[in-house]
Design an enzyme around this catalytic site. Structure first.
Site: not given
Ligand code: NOJ
Length: 569
Positions: A100, A207, A257, A331-332
């Site tokens: 990541d 990310d 992402e 994880h989000d």
């Molecule tokens: C996306 C990540 O998946 C998340 O967990 C994070 O809080 C934000 N980007 C900021 O890096």
């Protein structure tokens, strides 16, 4: 050990949230040796790549996405030796490792920001610093430069006296955004990627990379939200092409992402001729249960909207030559099995949990794109929905609870909403066994294990016919074995007025035709036969019931609640 190179269209990727996967030293936090100890499990699942979430030194204000050193391992997660061993062991099993890369912002503890704070002009230029509105001169903050709100609640600007400026942070206040207009920043980021490539990794996840190119003019937005304004900014494609070239990663497996992105931009990010990324994560399909677009306002998932989004993105990416990453959880996100109706009977065959968990898996594995399994999806791990706000660790959840209560919600209502939507639902310890702390740690886990662990765990499901885990193993095998799943064209089918909560599509390659029919409906329904066009030569390839749905003479299908069925010609 040579790097793994595999056709990403045929691959299945497994996401490990390192902090919650397996703890080898009893401190309650997952670590790299813990991941290594579970590689046989991943090999038995059949996945091609494992993506590791950040394990770099970090104050952990945002679960490691606040990186204070890009080229080291946080002692919390192990050592560089542990990392090298993990890569070597993964490669021995034919599994590639993806890292990541969090290059849109750093932690405020990162040496670059610290040197900016110490007054070094070179590093001040690494960040996005602005004067305040209405400031009378140096030392007077005035008002924030714009009305932008950060992702976790509150202003996206922070006044920093040591800088004499406001700095932009689109996420937590401890995550200052990097200024990608500065060529030195871009080179430094490419060096980070090259460093890990040279260490032997096989791919990267970038990310919030859709947010790296900020707009030329910073202006207020009607409601203070700024993600849409910032996303897919003026130079984002050029920066990505440069990053890929400078880091020497063209042809490696990469995924971006893409917060608040558009279909047109995702095509550009991923079509091979542009040399940017292999595939993108977009999130529109995970907002179909946000009332008025607000994550913290609950509503039932809008399945008609979900179908429309999948159709547009699947057919649109195909038409433009782009490629999707397919996923429900990470994880989000709260766990999709809970979110889309699998609330009863966790661990029991034939329950809504069983049906929905498997139906969602069928959708991911039969659409066009590369499927991702988020740790625990394959077990049917469900939301934790803790009984007290004190059980939550995530900065976003804790802030949201406070803002909900300040906005007039009762404590119970705020807790209920956070229980549905918190990112911690996806961060609970991996459920290896039904024993102490789910077999995740010998110590006290950093986040509590959900109550469903008794029946939902790897030990209870391994080798058990019809379990969620075995169902996933079968789907991974199908992905590898059937070219029509990996490469076939996709076309959405009309399920008819009697099946408003059904998503149906075909995949075709040469003579092969596969039809996937997935119902989100908790009741039985009838799917029109016309568009499905299932003639005699079709056999049931997979499904979440033991037998086929009834097929009438006119070709219509009588689907049972939350049924998923796949036919192959
Ligand atoms: C996306 C990540 O998946 C998340 O967990 C994070 O809080 C934000 N980007 C900021 O890096």
């Amino acid at each position: 050990m040579a790097a793994i190179e595999r056709d990403f269209k045929r691959s299945v990727i497994y996401q490990v949230y390192v902090k919650s996967f397996c703890d080898s030293d009893g401190d309650g936090v997952g670590d790299l040796p813990g991941v290594t100890s579970k590689l046989d499990y991943l090999a038995a699942l059949g996945v091609d790549y494992v993506w590791l979430t950040p394990f770099y030194p970090s104050p952990q204000r945002d679960g490691g996405y606040d990186v204070s050193d890009y080229r080291a391992v946080d002692p919390l997660f192990g050592t560089m030796g542990d990392f090298d061993e993990l890569v070597a062991q993964a490669h021995r099993r034919g599994i590639g490792v993806m890292l990541d890369m969090v290059l849109c912002h750093t932690s405020d503890r990162h040496a670059w920001f610290q040197r900016a704070l110490a007054g070094e002009e070179r590093f001040r230029r690494f960040y996005i610093l602005r004067d305040g509105r209405g400031s009378s001169g140096p030392g007077d903050p005035g008002e924030p430069p714009t009305n932008w709100q950060c992702a976790f609640g509150g202003p996206a600007w922070e006044w920093e006296p040591r800088l004499g400026k406001w700095y932009l942070h689109m996420h937590d206040v401890s995550q200052p955004d990097l200024d990608w207009t500065n060529p030195e920043v871009r080179r430094a980021c490419a060096d980070v990627v090259r460093f890990w490539k040279e260490r032997g990794v096989d791919g990267f996840r970038f990310d919030v990379v859709s947010l790296i190119s900020k707009p030329e003019v910073f202006e207020d937005t009607p409601d203070g939200s700024c993600r849409r304004l910032v996303a897919d900014g003026p130079h984002v494609h050029e920066y990505l092409q440069e990053l890929v070239a400078q880091a020497g990663i063209d042809g490696m497996l990469t995924v971006g992402e893409m917060a608040a992105t558009t279909l047109g931009n995702c095509i550009r990010y991923t079509r091979p001729e542009d040399h940017e990324l292999s595939m993108t994560f977009s999130f529109h399909h995970l907002k179909v249960d946000y009332a008025d677009g607000d994550k913290w306002a609950l509503k039932e998932p809008d399945i008609a909207e979900l179908r429309r989004l999948f159709r547009d993105w699947q057919e649109g990416m195909q038409a433009g030559g782009g490629w999707n990453a397919l996923f429900w959880d990470n994880h989000d996100q709260p766990r999709a099995v809970t979110r889309f109706g699998g609330r009863e009977g966790a661990g029991e065959r034939g329950s809504s949990w069983d049906r929905v968990g498997k139906m969602l898996a069928v959708l991911s594995f039969t659409m066009q794109g590369t499927p991702y399994i988020y740790q625990g999806d394959e077990l049917g791990m469900a939301n934790a929905g803790y009984a007290s706000i004190d059980a939550y660790a995530d900065v976003e959840s804790v802030n949201a609870y406070r803002l909900l209560v300040e906005g007039g919600a009762s404590a119970d209502e705020a807790l209920r909403i956070v229980g549905e939507r918190s990112r911690d639902n996806g961060r609970t310890p991996m459920q290896w066994t039904g024993g102490h702390a789910a077999g995740f740690t010998d110590g006290k886990p950093w986040l509590a294990v959900p109550a469903t662990v008794g029946k939902v765990n790897a030990e209870a499901e391994d080798g058990v016919e019809g379990s969620m885990l075995e169902f996933y193993r079968d789907l991974v095998r199908l992905r590898h074995d059937l070219p029509v799943l990996a490469e076939g064209r996709v076309r959405f089918l009309d399920a008819g007025a009697g099946a408003p909560k059904v998503i149906a599509f075909e995949r075709t390659l040469g003579d092969a035709r596969l039809v996937s029919v997935c119902s989100f409906d908790a009741r039985a329904c009838t799917v029109d036969g016309g568009d499905l066009a299932l003639g005699d030569g079709y056999r049931r390839l997979a499904g979440n019931y033991d037998d086929e749905p009834l097929r009438a003479d006119d070709g219509s299908l009588a689907l049972r609640p939350q049924e998923a069925v796949v036919y192959l010609q």
